[in-house]
Design an enzyme around this catalytic site. Structure first.
Site, PDB file in Angstrom:
ATOM      1  N   GLU A  44      30.234 -31.464  16.559  1.00 44.30           N
ATOM      2  CA  GLU A  44      30.584 -32.503  15.565  1.00 44.30           C
ATOM      3  C   GLU A  44      30.628 -33.797  16.365  1.00 44.30           C
ATOM      4  O   GLU A  44      31.422 -33.919  17.301  1.00 44.30           O
ATOM      5  CB  GLU A  44      31.971 -32.247  14.962  1.00 44.30           C
ATOM      6  CG  GLU A  44      32.208 -30.825  14.504  1.00 44.30           C
ATOM      7  CD  GLU A  44      31.892 -30.604  13.043  1.00 44.30           C
ATOM      8  OE1 GLU A  44      31.524 -31.566  12.354  1.00 44.30           O
ATOM      9  OE2 GLU A  44      31.991 -29.456  12.604  1.00 44.30           O
ATOM     10  N   CYS A  68      35.734 -40.919  13.969  1.00 41.50           N
ATOM     11  CA  CYS A  68      34.294 -40.736  13.805  1.00 41.50           C
ATOM     12  C   CYS A  68      33.879 -41.203  12.422  1.00 41.50           C
ATOM     13  O   CYS A  68      32.755 -41.603  12.200  1.00 41.50           O
ATOM     14  CB  CYS A  68      33.934 -39.272  14.001  1.00 41.50           C
ATOM     15  SG  CYS A  68      34.883 -38.203  12.938  1.00 41.50           S
TER      16      CYS A  68
HETATM   17  P1  NAD Z   1      33.937 -37.819  24.392  1.00 38.59           P
HETATM   18  O1  NAD Z   1      32.609 -37.335  23.981  1.00 38.59           O
HETATM   19  O2  NAD Z   1      34.022 -38.833  25.454  1.00 38.59           O
HETATM   20  O3  NAD Z   1      34.848 -36.585  24.893  1.00 38.59           O
HETATM   21  C1  NAD Z   1      35.080 -35.466  24.079  1.00 38.59           C
HETATM   22  C2  NAD Z   1      35.455 -34.287  24.974  1.00 38.59           C
HETATM   23  O4  NAD Z   1      34.339 -33.971  25.809  1.00 38.59           O
HETATM   24  C3  NAD Z   1      36.633 -34.563  25.911  1.00 38.59           C
HETATM   25  O5  NAD Z   1      37.427 -33.409  26.028  1.00 38.59           O
HETATM   26  C4  NAD Z   1      35.934 -34.854  27.234  1.00 38.59           C
HETATM   27  O6  NAD Z   1      36.735 -34.570  28.359  1.00 38.59           O
HETATM   28  C5  NAD Z   1      34.764 -33.892  27.163  1.00 38.59           C
HETATM   29  N1  NAD Z   1      33.629 -34.260  28.018  1.00 38.59           N
HETATM   30  C6  NAD Z   1      33.264 -35.495  28.452  1.00 38.59           C
HETATM   31  N2  NAD Z   1      32.165 -35.410  29.236  1.00 38.59           N
HETATM   32  C7  NAD Z   1      31.835 -34.097  29.315  1.00 38.59           C
HETATM   33  C8  NAD Z   1      30.801 -33.373  29.955  1.00 38.59           C
HETATM   34  N3  NAD Z   1      29.866 -33.989  30.705  1.00 38.59           N
HETATM   35  N4  NAD Z   1      30.751 -32.035  29.791  1.00 38.59           N
HETATM   36  C9  NAD Z   1      31.665 -31.388  29.032  1.00 38.59           C
HETATM   37  N5  NAD Z   1      32.682 -32.020  28.405  1.00 38.59           N
HETATM   38  C10 NAD Z   1      32.756 -33.363  28.528  1.00 38.59           C
HETATM   39  O7  NAD Z   1      34.668 -38.318  23.058  1.00 38.59           O
HETATM   40  P2  NAD Z   1      36.078 -39.018  22.881  1.00 38.59           P
HETATM   41  O8  NAD Z   1      36.003 -40.391  23.445  1.00 38.59           O
HETATM   42  O9  NAD Z   1      37.178 -38.135  23.298  1.00 38.59           O
HETATM   43  O10 NAD Z   1      36.137 -39.096  21.269  1.00 38.59           O
HETATM   44  C11 NAD Z   1      35.420 -40.041  20.564  1.00 38.59           C
HETATM   45  C12 NAD Z   1      34.098 -39.522  20.039  1.00 38.59           C
HETATM   46  O11 NAD Z   1      34.291 -38.352  19.273  1.00 38.59           O
HETATM   47  C13 NAD Z   1      33.419 -40.504  19.101  1.00 38.59           C
HETATM   48  O12 NAD Z   1      32.046 -40.536  19.372  1.00 38.59           O
HETATM   49  C14 NAD Z   1      33.691 -39.911  17.722  1.00 38.59           C
HETATM   50  O13 NAD Z   1      32.774 -40.313  16.743  1.00 38.59           O
HETATM   51  C15 NAD Z   1      33.629 -38.454  18.015  1.00 38.59           C
HETATM   52  N6  NAD Z   1      34.342 -37.649  17.009  1.00 38.59           N
HETATM   53  C16 NAD Z   1      33.609 -36.930  16.103  1.00 38.59           C
HETATM   54  C17 NAD Z   1      34.261 -36.214  15.092  1.00 38.59           C
HETATM   55  C18 NAD Z   1      33.493 -35.427  14.068  1.00 38.59           C
HETATM   56  O14 NAD Z   1      34.096 -34.620  13.367  1.00 38.59           O
HETATM   57  N7  NAD Z   1      32.197 -35.605  13.938  1.00 38.59           N
HETATM   58  C19 NAD Z   1      35.659 -36.238  15.006  1.00 38.59           C
HETATM   59  C20 NAD Z   1      36.367 -36.961  15.966  1.00 38.59           C
HETATM   60  C21 NAD Z   1      35.702 -37.676  16.952  1.00 38.59           C
HETATM   61  C1  SIN Z   2      37.872 -37.982  12.390  1.00 37.80           C
HETATM   62  O1  SIN Z   2      37.888 -36.732  12.534  1.00 37.80           O
HETATM   63  O2  SIN Z   2      37.583 -38.774  13.354  1.00 37.80           O
HETATM   64  C2  SIN Z   2      38.221 -38.613  11.086  1.00 37.80           C
HETATM   65  C3  SIN Z   2      38.419 -37.722   9.932  1.00 37.80           C
HETATM   66  C4  SIN Z   2      38.519 -38.559   8.679  1.00 37.80           C
HETATM   67  O3  SIN Z   2      38.954 -39.691   8.731  1.00 37.80           O
HETATM   68  O4  SIN Z   2      38.100 -38.113   7.624  1.00 37.80           O
END
Ligand code: NAD
Ligand code: SIN
Length: 520
Positions: A282, A316
């Site tokens: 996701e 996100c």
């Molecule tokens: P991120 O991708 O930087 O990190 C997410 C996780 O991945 C963390 O636990 C991090 O330590 C780990 N990680 C980082 N580099 C890695 C690697 N090389 N190998 C394995 N694991 C690694 O994301 P973030 O800054 O924690 O969160 C923000 C991002 O998450 C945004 O892009 C947001 O859109 C997305 N997000 C998506 C959803 C969804 O449901 N689609 C929900 C919440 C957040």
């Molecule tokens: C998120 O998982 O980053 C947001 C979920 C939501 O606002 O619906």
């Protein structure tokens, strides 16, 4: 039942809730600076060094220290997980559902303490923090109900002769690594882990290094709910080391990841070397709202402001592009800019604060670059500066920002994950829908219109997994388990079935048909 906080709560009497939150916060503050281990086989793992959890509101405040799992320990954790999983998968599915229901009840019971930690670690305001905690409990309950409704994912199939009897089963893959992001440290870690566990897998959770305390509290709830040792383990540490090492380990049978598209794609590559292993990803978003000429301006401004600036734009689902009908554009821009300037930014643990800090110094730098680019190529209508007055100078605070940039600009295409929105005017409805779809991502989108045909057309044509019409509590944000499924299309997801939705748990299991021939 006590009052349940969702992301759509507005205008409720929350005074009792605030009193409870204040008490939880006071008791936490007196316990700052403790150390917490990683957890392997139900035992604390403490050898090695430590990572620090500090609040983004004030870099001087050390919340706690967490054991950084050495990558050398990963093999042992995976081995233990496999042994524990074999027993866990043999237990009746009702037992797994019950454990998750008990864990959900513990999360609900401990919600104030957990929410106060989330507010401190992430910089979420009180209601967003409580919503995250309540959502995590509801996810465990809702995912449990999917197993129950599907009779543990076992059903009879057809017969080609009277002598045969065939059953179709969904059976666990084995051991899932769950890699979770910082922004919903409870809901996403609990949701992905809970679904994997309900399907009969063991889980090794690698939570975000920015939010280890929430992961510790989640671990405690699952453990206290009676989960057997080794079925759910937690390894703290950085993604590039612990996260990547988990994905590389051949004993990991699948990964559930929520985070940025860049890291998700990296994990996908790591998971797809010798064989195809399930990779439930996701990922990011660049979410748009369309404000049509017929829209209620009040609802549109409120819905757009809440989705752009809630959790400092670090969802996100956050709104980051708004397309407004030309006739309404000037008025909308003026109203949204006023609304942005009126937002209270500050320590998010305070009851009166709507917007807390961004997560870290890197996010502040990203904000600085985005504002400089907006100034150079377009116009900044509100915000555009880091906030350093008074109590804010020790934290990562930035102003809610509204800009206009030339169409197709980088700021209108790339995920920034900041309280930062572009506003553009459109001439025709078709043009607006084309703009909504003109990005790589496809997570959420919203429309404000009073014309049914415009709403229907949007629902039909918008290329995103979560669509909303006329939602003043959040134009593009605020999904809830069992109410809105949350499926990333295009570069926002890999599976075509979303968290919070009815098809989620089944993805953590593989199908097997079993045909037994009888003797007539
Ligand atoms: P991120 O991708 O930087 O990190 C997410 C996780 O991945 C963390 O636990 C991090 O330590 C780990 N990680 C980082 N580099 C890695 C690697 N090389 N190998 C394995 N694991 C690694 O994301 P973030 O800054 O924690 O969160 C923000 C991002 O998450 C945004 O892009 C947001 O859109 C997305 N997000 C998506 C959803 C969804 O449901 N689609 C929900 C919440 C957040
Ligand atoms: C998120 O998982 O980053 C947001 C979920 C939501 O606002 O619906």
């Amino acid at each position: 039942m006590s009052f349940r906080v969702t992301y759509s709560v507005v205008n409720a009497d929350l005074s009792a809730l605030h009193r409870e939150f204040d008490a939880a916060l006071a008791s936490l503050r007196s316990a700052f600076g403790k150390t917490f281990p990683s957890w392997v086989d139900g035992r604390p793992l403490e050898s090695g060094d430590w990572l620090e959890s500090r609040t983004p509101s004030d870099g001087r405040v050390l919340l706690a220290r967490f054991h950084r799992a050495p990558t050398a320990e990963i093999g042992r954790a995976v081995e233990i997980a496999h042994r524990a999983q074999a027993r866990w998968a043999k237990a009746p599915w009702q037992e797994r559902v019950q454990r998750m229901a008990d864990a959900a009840d513990l999360i609900s019971k401990r919600r104030m303490e957990i929410a106060a930690v989330a507010s401190l670690e992430v910089g979420k305001n009180r209601l967003e923090s409580l919503g995250d905690v309540e959502e995590s409990a509801d996810l465990l309950r809702y995912y449990g109900s999917q197993v129950t409704e599907a009779n543990g994912f076992a059903r009879p199939l057809g017969k080609l002769s009277a002598r045969e009897d065939t059953r179709d089963l969904l059976r666990p893959y084995g051991v899932f690594a769950v890699v979770s992001p910082f922004n919903f440290p409870m809901a996403l870690a609990a949701g992905m882990s809970g679904a994997a566990l309900l399907a009969g897998n063991a889980v090794i959770l690698k939570p975000s290094e920015a939010t280890p305390w929430c992961a510790q509290l989640l671990y405690a709830c699952l453990r206290d709910a009676g989960l057997p040792d080794g079925v759910f383990q937690v390894l703290h540490g950085e993604g590039e080391t612990v996260g990547a090492a988990l994905a590389r380990h051949p004993g990991i049978d699948g990964v559930a990841f929520t985070g940025s598209t860049r890291v998700g794609m990296e994990l996908f590559r790591l998971m797809s070397t010798d064989r195809v292993r399930p990779c439930l990803l996701e990922m990011g978003g660049k979410n748009a709202a369309v404000v049509c000429e017929s829209a209620s301006l009040d609802d549109a401004v409120e819905g757009c402001a809440r989705s752009t600036f809630g959790l400092s734009g670090q969802k996100c689902s956050a709104l980051s592009r708004i397309y407004v009908a030309k006739a309404l554009h000037a008025k909308f821009l003026e109203r949204l800019s006023e609304r942005a300037q009126a937002i209270t930014v500050g320590d998010p643990t305070r009851a009166d604060v709507f917007m807390g800090p961004v997560i870290d110094g890197e996010a502040v730098e990203r904000y600085g670059r985005a504002c400089a680019e907006a100034r150079a190529r377009g116009t900044v209508h509100a915000g555009g500066a880091r906030l350093t007055e008074g109590e804010l100078r020790h934290g990562h605070f930035v102003a809610p920002t509204v800009v206009s940039v030339p169409r197709g600009d980088r700021l209108e295409r790339e995920e920034l994950f900041l309280p930062f929105v572009t506003v553009d005017a459109f001439d025709s409805y078709d043009e607006a829908l084309g703009l909504v779809n003109a990005v790589d991502y496809g997570l959420t989108a919203g429309i404000f219109s009073q014309r049914a045909e415009e709403i229907d057309g949007f629902m039909d044509r918008a290329q995103a997994g979560v669509l909303y019409a006329n939602r003043a509590t959040g134009a593009t944000t605020g999904a809830w388990p069992g109410v809105q499924s949350f499926c990333g299309w295009k570069a926002s997801g890999s599976t075509g079935k979303g968290g919070c939705g009815p098809y989620y748990v089944a993805q953590f299991a593989r199908e097997q048909s079993q045909t037994r021939m009888g003797s007539t």
